[in-house]
Design a protein around this motif. Structure first.
Motif, mmCIF file in Angstrom:
data_model
loop_
_atom_site.group_PDB
_atom_site.id
_atom_site.type_symbol
_atom_site.label_atom_id
_atom_site.label_comp_id
_atom_site.label_asym_id
_atom_site.label_seq_id
_atom_site.Cartn_x
_atom_site.Cartn_y
_atom_site.Cartn_z
ATOM 1 N N GLN A 140 -24.190 -34.542 -4.848
ATOM 2 C CA GLN A 140 -24.487 -33.442 -5.756
ATOM 3 C C GLN A 140 -23.335 -32.439 -5.816
ATOM 4 O O GLN A 140 -22.982 -31.945 -6.888
ATOM 5 N N THR A 141 -22.735 -32.148 -4.658
ATOM 6 C CA THR A 141 -21.573 -31.264 -4.634
ATOM 7 C C THR A 141 -20.409 -31.880 -5.395
ATOM 8 O O THR A 141 -19.645 -31.181 -6.059
ATOM 9 N N ALA A 142 -20.292 -33.209 -5.295
ATOM 10 C CA ALA A 142 -19.217 -33.896 -6.015
ATOM 11 C C ALA A 142 -19.358 -33.698 -7.525
ATOM 12 O O ALA A 142 -18.361 -33.495 -8.228
ATOM 13 N N VAL A 433 -31.572 -34.312 0.086
ATOM 14 C CA VAL A 433 -32.390 -33.328 -0.615
ATOM 15 C C VAL A 433 -32.493 -33.731 -2.079
ATOM 16 O O VAL A 433 -31.644 -34.458 -2.592
ATOM 17 N N PRO A 434 -33.538 -33.268 -2.780
ATOM 18 C CA PRO A 434 -33.742 -33.685 -4.177
ATOM 19 C C PRO A 434 -32.583 -33.245 -5.074
ATOM 20 O O PRO A 434 -32.232 -32.068 -5.120
ATOM 21 N N THR A 435 -32.008 -34.190 -5.772
ATOM 22 C CA THR A 435 -30.838 -33.912 -6.604
ATOM 23 C C THR A 435 -31.154 -32.919 -7.712
ATOM 24 O O THR A 435 -30.345 -32.033 -8.018
ATOM 25 N N PHE A 436 -32.319 -33.037 -8.331
ATOM 26 C CA PHE A 436 -32.632 -32.183 -9.474
ATOM 27 C C PHE A 436 -32.626 -30.709 -9.083
ATOM 28 O O PHE A 436 -32.124 -29.855 -9.827
ATOM 29 N N VAL A 437 -33.165 -30.392 -7.924
ATOM 30 C CA VAL A 437 -33.178 -29.002 -7.475
ATOM 31 C C VAL A 437 -31.755 -28.510 -7.218
ATOM 32 O O VAL A 437 -31.405 -27.373 -7.545
#
Length: 523
Positions: A140-142, A433-437
């Motif tokens: 997600q950070t990427a 952790v959930p990507t959408f959040v």
């Protein structure tokens, strides 16, 4: 065989059972014969291989890279990406292909960042920005980093947690040309070395900081204070980091404007609450394989993170206690059906202790000494200061590694506690952790960077600011199409009656959005 035939098997089943037992006998004979054969793998190597496989099957965050047998420190390796660049330090650059697949999956669940990338790519609102970042390095950070790059920024990145880095993702970023200095399982020395490599580079000086926990900001203040002459602002997303910024501001030592992303509505009400509601169970399950029904749990802190943890555990049938210093949060806990206690009152009987306060020494050595056998201890706050882990590193206590991120700490009388991630952030260290959040949080961070970088001189002073409410609403609106949601629009008459602009913001800054967990508890 005769025993089974006579006692337990119906006539019609005897022939089938006999054939199964005969096959078992044949398999045992083959296994015995196999064990007699010579092998090139010594006993020590074989046992190490088995041990490594066991560790891999319980890999924290399911990282592909944990299967690597290479124990050489990345700092001692000479690696280059396909373009010939060596301005990075990751576990294994060859795992970039696997990391790229994870990033592509994450992109599907991060609609707002992808929309922002598409809408603003032509304008390049971050052209000329040189961003140094210190966050969890995940898929997600990427997506966030590549979005910042698409918007014109140059980035250098380190990890804010020694256990949360996904090595394959770090490799994919390095392969794409991002100077990334991070790997899973860094030592404390490695941690600060990586931050320094991001900051202290010839011919490149940051003009923006994106921090998670305040360690990067602290390091620059300590080692390179003159850099703040060219830095336009700081964006901070954690409780711990924001607290440090307010301390600097109060002491008159904050040199640049800072944006408090942690207390923005979209971060508090979605990331802290919904993310932790789902990831607390995932982290505990992956590390302990435990069943939650009937377990007694004490959650220290009833902020947004604590609310999410309590809701999830109560829904699974756990008996949940809450500790809290704030009478307002304490009253919320009581109204949501949780018993408010002091930690000393329940420490001998609970099965799980979870800290969510952002404070230090919430669980002390005295508490740890009084815990029951096999009590699970973990932390959902950003910093590793909440549990006094240092007090457990004494000669009379034995540490026993059970699996990745799981340790037994054993007392002389045989009592043991189960310590997860050595007291560091459970969900990102031991699961995902959930990507959408995270899309919501990452979009908020990106907009905060754009706002501070492009703000005219004088708009922001050397102080800590909240994200403008209009931006919070914009972040939320970018995520609504995922649900095929349709907003109602105010008529001119209605807008005039309420004294609002038809396009927002729709709530005043003092408005408090609902934080009760009673809406989330399953019947």
């Amino acid at each position: 065989l005769a025993f089974f035939q006579n006692k337990f098997v119906r006539n019609g089943d005897r022939r089938f059972l006999i054939s199964v037992i005969k096959r078992g006998i044949q398999f045992a004979d083959q296994k015995q014969e196999f064990n007699k054969r010579p092998t090139k793998i010594g006993r020590r190597s074989l046992s190490r291989s088995i041990s490594q496989s066991s560790t891999d099957s319980y890999s924290s965050a399911a990282s592909y890279t944990d299967s690597s047998d290479d124990e050489t420190s990345p700092r001692d390796k000479q690696q280059k990406n396909s373009k010939g660049s060596s301005d990075f330090c990751v576990k294994n650059i060859k795992q970039a292909e696997f990391g790229r697949r994870e990033i592509e999956i994450a992109e599907q669940e991060m609609p707002a960042l992808m929309a922002l990338r598409k809408r603003a790519q032509g304008e390049k609102p971050l052209a000329g920005a040189k961003i140094v970042g210190c966050t969890h390095i995940t898929a997600q950070t990427a997506v966030l980093m590549e979005t910042l790059g698409a918007l014109g920024a140059q980035c250098r990145w380190a990890a804010c947690n020694i256990y949360s880095t996904l090595n394959e993702v770090a490799a994919a970023l390095a392969e794409s040309g991002f100077p990334v200095f991070a790997w899973k399982g860094e030592s404390e020395d490695d941690f600060w070395w990586c931050i320094d490599r991001c900051v202290n580079v010839e011919g490149w000086q940051p003009n923006m900081i994106l921090d998670d926990g305040g360690d990067l900001t602290h390091w620059i203040y300590k080692k390179y204070p003159n850099m703040f002459k060219k830095i336009k602002g700081i964006v901070e997303e954690s409780v711990t980091g924001v607290h440090r910024l307010y301390q600097l501001s109060k002491a008159g030592k904050l040199c640049v404007p800072a944006m408090n992303v942690n207390d923005s509505v979209t971060k508090q009400k979605f990331d802290n609450l919904y993310c932790c509601r789902e990831s607390i169970l995932d982290g505990l399950k992956r590390t302990t394989d435990m069943m939650f029904g009937g377990k007694q749990v004490v959650v220290c802190g009833y902020g947004e993170v604590g609310k999410g943890c309590c809701a999830a555990l109560k829904a699974m049938g756990s008996i949940v206690y809450v500790t809290e210093i704030d009478p307002i949060c304490a009253l919320q806990a009581c109204m949501d059906g949780f018993r408010l206690v002091k930690l000393n009152e329940v420490i001998r009987q609970v099965d799980i202790v979870i800290t969510c306060t952002g404070n230090k020494n919430v669980v002390t050595r005295e508490h740890l000494d009084r815990m029951k056998n096999s009590c699970i201890v973990c932390n959902m706050g950003h910093s590793n200061t909440e549990i006094d882990v240092a007090s457990l590193r004494t000669p009379e206590l034995t540490w026993e590694r059970v699996r990745s991120q799981v340790d037994h700490v054993i007392w002389p009388d045989g009592k043991r506690i189960v310590l997860l991630a050595e007291g560091r952030l459970l969900n990102l260290s031991c699961s995902t952790v959930p990507t959408f959040v995270l899309s919501i949080t990452a979009t908020t961070q990106a907009l905060a960077l754009i706002e501070l970088y492009n703000a005219p001189e004088g708009r922001y002073k050397q102080d800590v600011y909240l994200l403008p409410k209009k931006m919070d609403e914009y972040v939320a609106s970018l995520h609504l199409p995922t649900f095929d949601a349709h907003l109602t629009e105010l008529t001119d008459e209605q807008a005039k009656y309420l004294g609002l602009n038809k396009n927002g913001p729709f709530k005043p800054n003092y408005y408090r959005y609902c934080s009760t967990t009673s809406l989330f508890i399953l019947p």
